[in-house]
Write a protein that holds these residues in place. Sequence first.
Motif, PDB file in Angstrom:
ATOM      1  N   ILE A   9      27.868  18.021 -18.590  1.00 50.30           N
ATOM      2  CA  ILE A   9      26.736  18.844 -19.002  1.00 50.30           C
ATOM      3  C   ILE A   9      25.905  19.258 -17.785  1.00 50.30           C
ATOM      4  O   ILE A   9      25.513  20.416 -17.660  1.00 50.30           O
ATOM      5  N   MET A  28      22.547  22.745 -28.825  1.00 47.05           N
ATOM      6  CA  MET A  28      22.459  21.639 -27.870  1.00 47.05           C
ATOM      7  C   MET A  28      21.097  21.650 -27.184  1.00 47.05           C
ATOM      8  O   MET A  28      20.979  21.876 -25.990  1.00 47.05           O
ATOM      9  N   CYS A  30      19.312  19.187 -26.538  1.00 48.89           N
ATOM     10  CA  CYS A  30      19.077  17.951 -25.796  1.00 48.89           C
ATOM     11  C   CYS A  30      19.558  18.040 -24.350  1.00 48.89           C
ATOM     12  O   CYS A  30      19.610  17.028 -23.656  1.00 48.89           O
ATOM     13  N   ILE A  31      19.870  19.217 -23.876  1.00 47.08           N
ATOM     14  CA  ILE A  31      20.433  19.335 -22.523  1.00 47.08           C
ATOM     15  C   ILE A  31      19.484  18.875 -21.435  1.00 47.08           C
ATOM     16  O   ILE A  31      19.919  18.549 -20.343  1.00 47.08           O
ATOM     17  N   CYS A  33      17.713  16.164 -21.694  1.00 45.87           N
ATOM     18  CA  CYS A  33      17.662  14.704 -21.789  1.00 45.87           C
ATOM     19  C   CYS A  33      18.493  14.090 -20.666  1.00 45.87           C
ATOM     20  O   CYS A  33      19.637  14.491 -20.460  1.00 45.87           O
ATOM     21  N   SER A  36      22.072  13.033 -21.489  1.00 46.04           N
ATOM     22  CA  SER A  36      23.074  14.076 -21.726  1.00 46.04           C
ATOM     23  C   SER A  36      23.739  14.522 -20.432  1.00 46.04           C
ATOM     24  O   SER A  36      24.850  15.043 -20.452  1.00 46.04           O
ATOM     25  N   GLN A  37      23.068  14.321 -19.316  1.00 48.31           N
ATOM     26  CA  GLN A  37      23.603  14.761 -18.029  1.00 48.31           C
ATOM     27  C   GLN A  37      24.873  14.005 -17.634  1.00 48.31           C
ATOM     28  O   GLN A  37      25.643  14.460 -16.805  1.00 48.31           O
ATOM     29  N   GLU A  39      27.227  13.174 -19.894  1.00 49.51           N
ATOM     30  CA  GLU A  39      28.229  13.431 -20.933  1.00 49.51           C
ATOM     31  C   GLU A  39      29.079  14.628 -20.557  1.00 49.51           C
ATOM     32  O   GLU A  39      28.601  15.568 -19.922  1.00 49.51           O
ATOM     33  N   ALA A  44      29.592  15.846 -25.941  1.00 49.79           N
ATOM     34  CA  ALA A  44      28.365  16.389 -26.511  1.00 49.79           C
ATOM     35  C   ALA A  44      28.660  17.243 -27.741  1.00 49.79           C
ATOM     36  O   ALA A  44      27.942  17.169 -28.741  1.00 49.79           O
ATOM     37  N   HIS A  48      27.350  16.607 -31.688  1.00 52.14           N
ATOM     38  CA  HIS A  48      26.559  17.617 -32.384  1.00 52.14           C
ATOM     39  C   HIS A  48      27.339  18.372 -33.456  1.00 52.14           C
ATOM     40  O   HIS A  48      26.798  19.281 -34.079  1.00 52.14           O
TER      41      HIS A  48
END
Length: 62
Positions: A9, A28, A30-31, A33, A36-37, A39, A44, A48
């Motif tokens: 991500i 998405m 939550c990018i 967050c 998430s970096q 994943e 991801a 979702h």
Amino acid sequence: MKVDGKTMIKDIVDMGPKAIEILMSFGMGCIGCPASQKESIEEAARVHGINVENLLQSLNNI
């Protein structure tokens, strides 16, 4: 850059505003967050409930 299911991500976010816009359009939000970096886009998308093939196609059309 060619995006595949294993692309992280954080690397997609680094592609710029258009990539971020696409991620957001797929739900998405939550990018930003920190978790998430670390994943992959495939992980991801699964979390979702997003069709990863459609997402990859959109990202690779940038």
